[in-house]
Design an enzyme around this catalytic site. Sequence first.
Site, mmCIF file in Angstrom:
data_model
loop_
_atom_site.group_PDB
_atom_site.id
_atom_site.type_symbol
_atom_site.label_atom_id
_atom_site.label_comp_id
_atom_site.label_asym_id
_atom_site.label_seq_id
_atom_site.Cartn_x
_atom_site.Cartn_y
_atom_site.Cartn_z
ATOM 1 N N CYS A 170 -1.168 6.277 0.209
ATOM 2 C CA CYS A 170 -0.029 5.725 -0.532
ATOM 3 C C CYS A 170 0.451 6.721 -1.596
ATOM 4 O O CYS A 170 -0.335 7.192 -2.416
ATOM 5 C CB CYS A 170 -0.407 4.394 -1.183
ATOM 6 S SG CYS A 170 1.001 3.684 -2.060
ATOM 7 N N LYS B 176 -6.803 6.034 6.409
ATOM 8 C CA LYS B 176 -5.431 6.487 6.653
ATOM 9 C C LYS B 176 -5.065 7.435 5.526
ATOM 10 O O LYS B 176 -5.194 7.084 4.347
ATOM 11 C CB LYS B 176 -4.487 5.292 6.698
ATOM 12 C CG LYS B 176 -3.039 5.670 6.953
ATOM 13 C CD LYS B 176 -2.268 4.461 7.451
ATOM 14 C CE LYS B 176 -0.802 4.786 7.662
ATOM 15 N NZ LYS B 176 -0.063 4.816 6.381
HETATM 16 C C1 LIG Z 1 7.973 -0.014 3.112
HETATM 17 C C2 LIG Z 1 6.729 0.742 3.469
HETATM 18 C C3 LIG Z 1 5.502 0.247 3.068
HETATM 19 C C4 LIG Z 1 4.324 0.933 3.392
HETATM 20 N N1 LIG Z 1 3.117 0.394 3.031
HETATM 21 C C5 LIG Z 1 1.955 0.995 3.435
HETATM 22 C C6 LIG Z 1 0.696 0.381 3.190
HETATM 23 O O1 LIG Z 1 0.599 -0.721 2.615
HETATM 24 N N2 LIG Z 1 -0.408 1.051 3.605
HETATM 25 C C7 LIG Z 1 -0.346 2.258 4.262
HETATM 26 O O2 LIG Z 1 -1.369 2.816 4.625
HETATM 27 N N3 LIG Z 1 0.841 2.838 4.523
HETATM 28 C C8 LIG Z 1 1.979 2.225 4.144
HETATM 29 N N4 LIG Z 1 3.197 2.788 4.489
HETATM 30 C C9 LIG Z 1 3.242 4.010 5.310
HETATM 31 C C10 LIG Z 1 3.398 3.696 6.807
HETATM 32 O O3 LIG Z 1 2.272 2.986 7.305
HETATM 33 C C11 LIG Z 1 3.557 5.009 7.619
HETATM 34 O O4 LIG Z 1 2.443 5.807 7.381
HETATM 35 C C12 LIG Z 1 4.815 5.783 7.240
HETATM 36 O O5 LIG Z 1 5.935 4.936 7.156
HETATM 37 C C13 LIG Z 1 5.098 6.917 8.233
HETATM 38 O O6 LIG Z 1 5.298 6.434 9.534
HETATM 39 P P1 LIG Z 1 6.788 6.292 10.170
HETATM 40 O O7 LIG Z 1 7.450 7.640 10.102
HETATM 41 O O8 LIG Z 1 6.540 5.819 11.576
HETATM 42 O O9 LIG Z 1 7.508 5.280 9.337
HETATM 43 C C14 LIG Z 1 4.378 2.139 4.133
HETATM 44 C C15 LIG Z 1 5.638 2.633 4.524
HETATM 45 C C16 LIG Z 1 6.786 1.954 4.202
HETATM 46 C C17 LIG Z 1 8.119 2.513 4.658
#
Ligand SMILES: Cc1cc2nc3c(=O)[nH]c(=O)nc-3n(C[C@H](O)[C@H](O)[C@H](O)COP(=O)(O)O)c2cc1C
Length: 321
Positions: A100, A139
């Site tokens: 995060c 993660k």
């Molecule tokens: C609105 C939002 C909330 C997120 N909350 C978390 C979370 O609670 N825990 C986490 O490990 N990653 C969180 N992420 C990251 C996503 O799990 C992911 O790693 C990130 O969006 C990249 O993947 P993507 O390009 O497919 O979106 C969040 C991302 C977004 C956009």
Amino acid sequence: MKLGKYEIEHPLILGPMAGVTDWAFRTICAELGANITVTEMVSSRALVYKDQKSAKLLRKNEGSLCGAQIFGNNPEIMAEAAKLALEISGCDFLDINMGCPMPKIANSGDGCGLMRTPELAGQIVEAVVKAVDVPVTVKCRLGWDKGSINVLDFTKRMEQSGAAMVAVHGRTRSMLYSGVADWDYIRKVKDQLSIPVIANGDIVDGASALRCMKWTGADGLMIGRATFGDPWIFEEVKAAMSGEDVPGRPVLKDRIALAVKQFELSEADHGEKIACLEARKHFAWYLRGVRNASFYKREISSLTTMEDIYRVAKDIVRDLE
Ligand SMILES: Cc1cc2nc3c(=O)[nH]c(=O)nc-3n(C[C@H](O)[C@H](O)[C@H](O)COP(=O)(O)O)c2cc1C
């Protein structure tokens, strides 16, 4: 891929997303092919202090393996919170958030902040692994910023500390969600670890999923933002990975019916008031790309009852199909 006692073919993971991947949305994505889901992140301290709101976020969905995700930076508290999270949820595995980037979290040494203190991160994994009897996963990102990318050493340490799987988001903390995810690093992580490695970042359709798989050699894929209002992406990716024709999206009427089903599940989980607040966001996403939808998007932004949801859904199908 093996995760503890579970054998999962072609892992396709719905990325944990705070404020998005609640029980209702995870249930829908699992039905459409996400075979692993992870709860929204929950503070380890809040769990230990018995915060009821945090505990509720951990509700396990059916239809997929489900992980409970916690964050924090104190090994004892994380171990205690991990036990509580599993007791509360009955989840299949425990995921630790080390990715995060939000300042409130990362600057206090939680989330991606742990990538600056790898030794402590390792101690946390060790403590949590000792405390629970399900797989413990991590993660993370590439590192804090461009000048301090340490994902290779970091993930090696996570493996040595007992992590059963790592999911790597190919961005640094300072990139937040912009720029392009760097899949080269994910391939390097995959090359050096024996535990399963999941690739994450910028997978947006079947073609990019195939590209990412080929590029990284990862054991599975995690999809985040591309699922907003489009849980069918899991069907698309699944088809692409098995070399089948990629199915088109269902017609508007069926898409809206699924959205309404999600909001009904949300009502069952959170009650009408919160379900409607959540629906304002998700419903607008379901209408992305639908022509002439701006009038309805405005209606959606002030939904307050399930009756409003049913009425708007009916009008959309009548007027926009
Ligand atoms: C609105 C939002 C909330 C997120 N909350 C978390 C979370 O609670 N825990 C986490 O490990 N990653 C969180 N992420 C990251 C996503 O799990 C992911 O790693 C990130 O969006 C990249 O993947 P993507 O390009 O497919 O979106 C969040 C991302 C977004 C956009």
